[in-house]
Structure formats: structure tokens, C-alpha cells
Design an enzyme around this catalytic site. Structure first.
Site, short mmCIF file in Angstrom:
data_model
loop_
_atom_site.label_atom_id
_atom_site.label_comp_id
_atom_site.label_asym_id
_atom_site.label_seq_id
_atom_site.Cartn_x
_atom_site.Cartn_y
_atom_site.Cartn_z
N ASN A 1 -4.97 2.18 -1.83
CA ASN A 1 -5.61 0.86 -2.00
C ASN A 1 -6.31 0.72 -3.35
OD1 ASN A 1 -7.93 2.37 -1.67
ND2 ASN A 1 -8.85 1.00 -0.15
N GLY B 1 -16.26 -4.97 10.66
CA GLY B 1 -15.60 -4.41 9.48
C GLY B 1 -16.19 -4.80 8.14
N LYS C 1 0.81 -1.22 0.00
CA LYS C 1 0.00 0.00 0.00
C LYS C 1 0.84 1.27 0.00
CE LYS C 1 -4.37 -1.47 2.02
NZ LYS C 1 -5.35 -1.16 3.08
P1 NAP Z 1 -1.27 -1.89 9.91
O1 NAP Z 1 -1.10 -0.71 9.05
O2 NAP Z 1 -0.24 -2.95 9.98
O3 NAP Z 1 -1.54 -1.34 11.42
C1 NAP Z 1 -1.80 -2.21 12.47
C2 NAP Z 1 -1.78 -1.44 13.78
O4 NAP Z 1 -2.09 -2.35 14.83
C3 NAP Z 1 -0.41 -0.84 14.12
O5 NAP Z 1 -0.59 0.37 14.77
C4 NAP Z 1 0.18 -1.88 15.05
O6 NAP Z 1 1.07 -1.36 15.99
C5 NAP Z 1 -1.05 -2.34 15.79
N1 NAP Z 1 -0.86 -3.69 16.32
C6 NAP Z 1 -0.63 -4.81 15.61
N2 NAP Z 1 -0.53 -5.86 16.44
C7 NAP Z 1 -0.70 -5.36 17.70
C8 NAP Z 1 -0.69 -5.96 19.00
N3 NAP Z 1 -0.48 -7.26 19.17
N4 NAP Z 1 -0.87 -5.15 20.08
C9 NAP Z 1 -1.08 -3.83 19.93
N5 NAP Z 1 -1.10 -3.20 18.71
C10 NAP Z 1 -0.91 -3.98 17.62
O7 NAP Z 1 -2.62 -2.67 9.54
P2 NAP Z 1 -3.97 -2.03 8.99
O8 NAP Z 1 -3.95 -2.04 7.53
O9 NAP Z 1 -4.23 -0.78 9.70
O10 NAP Z 1 -5.02 -3.16 9.43
C11 NAP Z 1 -5.40 -3.33 10.77
C12 NAP Z 1 -6.63 -4.25 10.81
O11 NAP Z 1 -7.70 -3.59 10.13
C13 NAP Z 1 -6.43 -5.58 10.11
O12 NAP Z 1 -7.08 -6.57 10.84
C14 NAP Z 1 -7.11 -5.38 8.77
O13 NAP Z 1 -7.62 -6.57 8.23
C15 NAP Z 1 -8.25 -4.46 9.16
N6 NAP Z 1 -8.72 -3.63 8.04
C16 NAP Z 1 -10.03 -3.72 7.70
C17 NAP Z 1 -10.52 -2.96 6.66
C18 NAP Z 1 -11.97 -3.07 6.28
O14 NAP Z 1 -12.32 -2.61 5.18
N7 NAP Z 1 -12.84 -3.60 7.11
C19 NAP Z 1 -9.68 -2.09 5.96
C20 NAP Z 1 -8.34 -1.99 6.35
C21 NAP Z 1 -7.87 -2.79 7.39
P3 NAP Z 1 2.62 -1.13 15.63
O15 NAP Z 1 2.64 0.12 14.80
O16 NAP Z 1 3.25 -0.96 16.97
O17 NAP Z 1 3.08 -2.34 14.90
#
Ligand code: NAP
Length: 409
Positions: A215, A376, A194
Site C-alpha cells: 500500500n 476503522g 495492491k
Molecule cells: P479484500 O482483500 O477484497 O478482502 C475482502 C474479504 O471479505 C474477502 O475475504 C472476501 O471473501 C470477504 N467478503 C467480501 N464480501 C463478502 C460477503 N458478502 N460475505 C462474506 N465475506 C465477504 O478487501 P480488503 O482490502 O481486505 O478490505 C476489506 C474491508 O476492510 C473494506 O471495507 C476496506 O475498506 C476495509 N479496510 C480498511 C482499512 C483501514 O485502514 N481502516 C484498511 C484496509 C481495508 P472472498 O475471498 O470469498 O471474496
């Protein structure tokens, strides 16, 4: 299958009748043209500045189809998602593809009049030319995008393919070249590409500026230029029922990644009052909060350590934007414990952006505590819906897209 069968059949019968009237046959489920760090207790508060955010211009809402309500309302469809979504609400999204930016205003509004009628007023005219779309990212085994997008194209009578093209980062350059030179009209981008994909774009829409991730990419049919967008913010906000007021609200967001920043973009547009970010990496979060404070000067941003006890007593909306609770190794975990959720006011909304599983442990807890909740699923469908509008200039059928997702989730 999680979908309420009776309603689904009723929906399909209505859809078939509608299409029959228009001289087109209903698509069977299988009829898709598929090709297939932790620091110690730090609580940093950033005060708001006095300069107000200009009020965002909102395009006219779409007309709503009467059977949308029927589909979403049934109580047996709890597996579908959103308990709060007792009434279908149309998105406050724009009717035209977002134009390329002339300014850096991330809320810049298309100035042209809507060019396409809502899906229910469009006659699906089967196009002769097959348009090619794709998803790139890695890995892609569990992607639902193909089902959602093919259903959307079908609903508009757009003759299109949507290919899943697993693309490890080291192959991104070659993949972009391939997409540019092989007649593709656009593609979606998912993790881990991304951000890297921005290196290959000719233009970037302001929708991606705070999210800092792309995206959706459109390929200009004349010039082959690549234009990048982010549709997650619109997807995030469209999933919140319009009768849930956001203006002046206090929000807590768990996580600071792409989904969190999409939520921030959307919520800032709705002029919430305060956003608290909960993070593992407080140093990065302080940097992010500083940037957000400058970008949205009349919103208060706070940064908290996610593994400390979370007091949500002032919070109206709690958003989980971490993968905690997602299918795979994180399933069964929750980013906020029951005693923390108990600090929420009774009328608070819990919004988990995770769509698989539809019912995460966070959602189960919210349900147990009689809180409003949204998963979501709708965000995922709305972001795809927005991508289709960018690619085609037309409006697909949200319900067809959602059913396609739920049938395959
Ligand atoms: P991302 O950019 O990798 O961000 C993930 C965030 O979660 C980061 O801030 C990370 O912290 C934190 N994190 C990960 N593991 C953690 C843990 N064990 N404890 C505490 N914080 C944690 O991912 P993203 O794209 O934002 O996606 C996040 C979630 O949203 C995923 O499950 C994805 O499938 C979902 N999502 C859904 C949609 C939808 O359309 N419904 C769209 C986008 C994303 P650090 O920075 O410290 O690593």
C-alpha cells in the site's frame, strides 16, 4: 460534521499558539496545498506446533502530547469512533523508515537509532522544494487519503503535494513509468492494484509478506528504485489501546483478504494464542491457514464457514475484515448477527476495520450489547502516518491527520 466542535476549536487554538511560538501560522481547513462459495458446514482446526515465535523487538514508544488525551476523551466525540479509546495511546511503531530486508523475518526491526523526534518536538521548517506524492488505484472518488496526508505533511512543515491519480489496472505500467520519471518521492496504492504493483517493484519490505499486498511505495531519489511496503498491520495494531492485552488471546477474523491478513500479521506479532478465520471460500481459507500455520507455528489457526452460526464464546477479539457494512451497497448489513455477538464474553473487543460509515451496524450492535468496540478510522490514519514516516523519515502529527479525515468523512 461529526467532530466535537468545541474540542476541535480548542485544539486548533492550542495548535495555533504552538505554531505561532515557532514562527509558523496555523493552517486553515482549506489551507492544504491540494492538487488536486459456499461449501457445507466445514470446521477445520489446525493445531499449533511446538516451535515458539521469537519475541518481537519493540522500539521505544513515542512521547505523548498532553492534549492528545483531551481530544480523544470527550464523550460527545462518539461519532469520532472508538469507545474503547478512552485514553490516547501512542503507537508501538518504529521511529525510522523500515529498512530493506536482509532476512525474511517479517518482524525484523530497524537496528539504527531513531533519527527523528516526535512531531511535537520538531520545529516545522517549511521546506523550499515541493515533494510530490500520489495515490493510485481505481476507482478513487471517495478516497480520504489526500486530506489525511496533506495534514500530515503540513504538521511536519514538509512542502508536499498529494495527487489522486485514478489508475485502472491496464494503465498501471504507464502510471508507474510516469511516477518514476516525473519527480515523485512516493505513492500509495489501493484496490485493485495492491498486488499487481509488486510486479514493478525493485524491493519489497517484509511488512508485506503475509499481507501479500503493497500500500506504500517509496521512490529512491538517487536511483529511482521502487521500494514497496505494507503499513496496514501497523495501522491495525496502533488503533488498539495499549492497555488491552493481546498476548495469549483468542481472535475471530471475518474475511481473509488484505485487511484480514494485515490483522493476522499484527496479532501474531503480539503473540495471540488462536486465530479463527471465517470465510466464504473454505478451500482457499484452508490453504491460507496452512501457510499461516507454517509461518506462525505456535498459533492455532481454525477455518470456518462464515455463513454458519458463529459461536464466539471463547473469543476475546472479533475483527470484521470484510466490506459488509461499508458505505455503498453493503451499508446496513452486518457480518455477524446480534445472537452471534451475544455469544461473546462481556469483556470482548469488537473491531470493525470499516471507516465509512464510522458507525456500522456491527458497531451499533456492539454498542447495544455494551461491548468494547473500535472502528476503522484510527487504523486508516495510523497506516497513513506510517507511510509518511517511511517517505520522510519524520513523525507527523496523528491528531492533525485524524481531524482532517473526520472533517471530510
Ligand atoms: P479484500 O482483500 O477484497 O478482502 C475482502 C474479504 O471479505 C474477502 O475475504 C472476501 O471473501 C470477504 N467478503 C467480501 N464480501 C463478502 C460477503 N458478502 N460475505 C462474506 N465475506 C465477504 O478487501 P480488503 O482490502 O481486505 O478490505 C476489506 C474491508 O476492510 C473494506 O471495507 C476496506 O475498506 C476495509 N479496510 C480498511 C482499512 C483501514 O485502514 N481502516 C484498511 C484496509 C481495508 P472472498 O475471498 O470469498 O471474496
Amino acid at each position: 460534521m461529526a467532530v466535537n466542535k468545541e474540542l476541535l476549536e480548542r485544539y486548533k487554538a492550542m495548535k495555533a499558539a504552538k505554531l505561532a511560538q515557532q514562527g509558523t501560522s496555523e493552517h486553515p481547513k482549506t489551507g492544504f496545498a491540494a492538487l488536486s462459495q459456499t461449501q457445507t458446514s466445514t470446521q477445520t482446526t489446525y493445531n499449533s506446533y511446538s516451535q515458539p515465535i521469537p519475541a518481537p523487538t519493540v522500539a521505544p514508544e513515542q512521547n505523548q502530547s498532553p492534549w492528545q488525551t483531551t481530544y480523544i476523551q470527550d464523550s460527545n466525540t462518539t461519532e469520532i469512533s472508538n469507545n474503547y479509546n478512552s485514553q490516547f495511546t501512542a503507537p508501538q511503531s518504529f521511529m525510522t523508515p523500515a529498512p530493506m530486508p536482509e532476512s525474511t523475518d517479517i518482524f525484523s526491526t530497524p537496528t539504527s537509532a531513531p533519527t527523528s523526534a516526535p512531531a511535537q518536538y520538531q520545529t516545522p521548517i517549511q521546506e523550499q522544494t515541493v515533494k510530490k506524492f500520489a495515490l493510485i488505484g481505481y476507482p478513487l472518488e471517495h478516497s480520504m487519503s489526500e486530506y489525511i496526508h496533506l495534514a500530515g505533511f503540513k504538521s511536519m512543515g514538509v512542502n508536499a503535494t498529494y495527487e489522486i491519480l485514478p489508475t485502472p489496472p491496464e494503465e498501471l505500467s504507464d502510471r508507474i513509468k510516469y511516477l518514476r520519471t516525473n519527480g515523485y518521492s512516493g505513492f500509495n496504492v489501493t484496490i485493485p492494484l495492491k498486488l499487481p504493483v509488486t510486479l514493478f517493484l525493485d524491493e519489497i519490505d517484509p511488512s508485506s509478506s503475509v499481507v501479500n499486498a503493497i500500500n506504500t511505495v517509496m521512490i529512491d531519489p538517487q536511483t529511482n528504485a521502487l521500494r514497496g511496503y505494507n503499513t496496514d498491520a501497523k495501522g491495525f495494531i496502533s488503533a488498539i489501546p495499549q492497555d488491552f492485552a493481546l498476548y495469549g488471546k483468542t481472535v475471530a477474523i471475518l474475511g481473509t483478504g488484505g485487511a484480514a491478513r494485515a490483522a493476522i500479521t499484527a496479532l501474531a506479532q503480539k503473540q495471540v494464542k488462536e486465530i479463527s478465520l471465517y470465510t466464504r471460500n473454505i478451500a482457499n481459507c484452508i490453504e491460507l491457514a496452512d501457510y499461516l500455520r507454517k509461518t506462525f507455528p505456535n498459533i492455532t489457526f481454525n477455518a470456518y464457514q462464515i455463513d454458519q452460526f458463529k459461536d464466539f464464546s471463547n473469543v476475546n477479539i472479533l475483527v470484521n475484515a470484510t466490506p459488509i457494512g461499508m458505505s455503498g451497497s453493503a451499508v446496513g448489513y452486518t457480518p455477524a448477527e446480534e445472537d452471534e455477538l451475544r455469544t461473546l464474553p462481556n469483556d470482548a473487543l469488537v473491531y470493525d476495520v470499516i471507516y465509512n460509515p464510522k458507525k456500522t451496524n456491527l458497531i451499533r450492535l456492539a454498542q447495544k450489547l455494551n461491548l468494547k468496540y473500535i472502528n476503522g478510522v484510527d487504523m486508516l490514519v495510523w497506516q497513513a502516518y506510517e507511510a509518511q514516516k517511511i517517505w520522510t523519515g519524520r513523525t507527523p502529527d496523528f491528531k492533525d491527520m485524524k481531524i482532517a479525515l473526520l472533517e471530510n468523512l
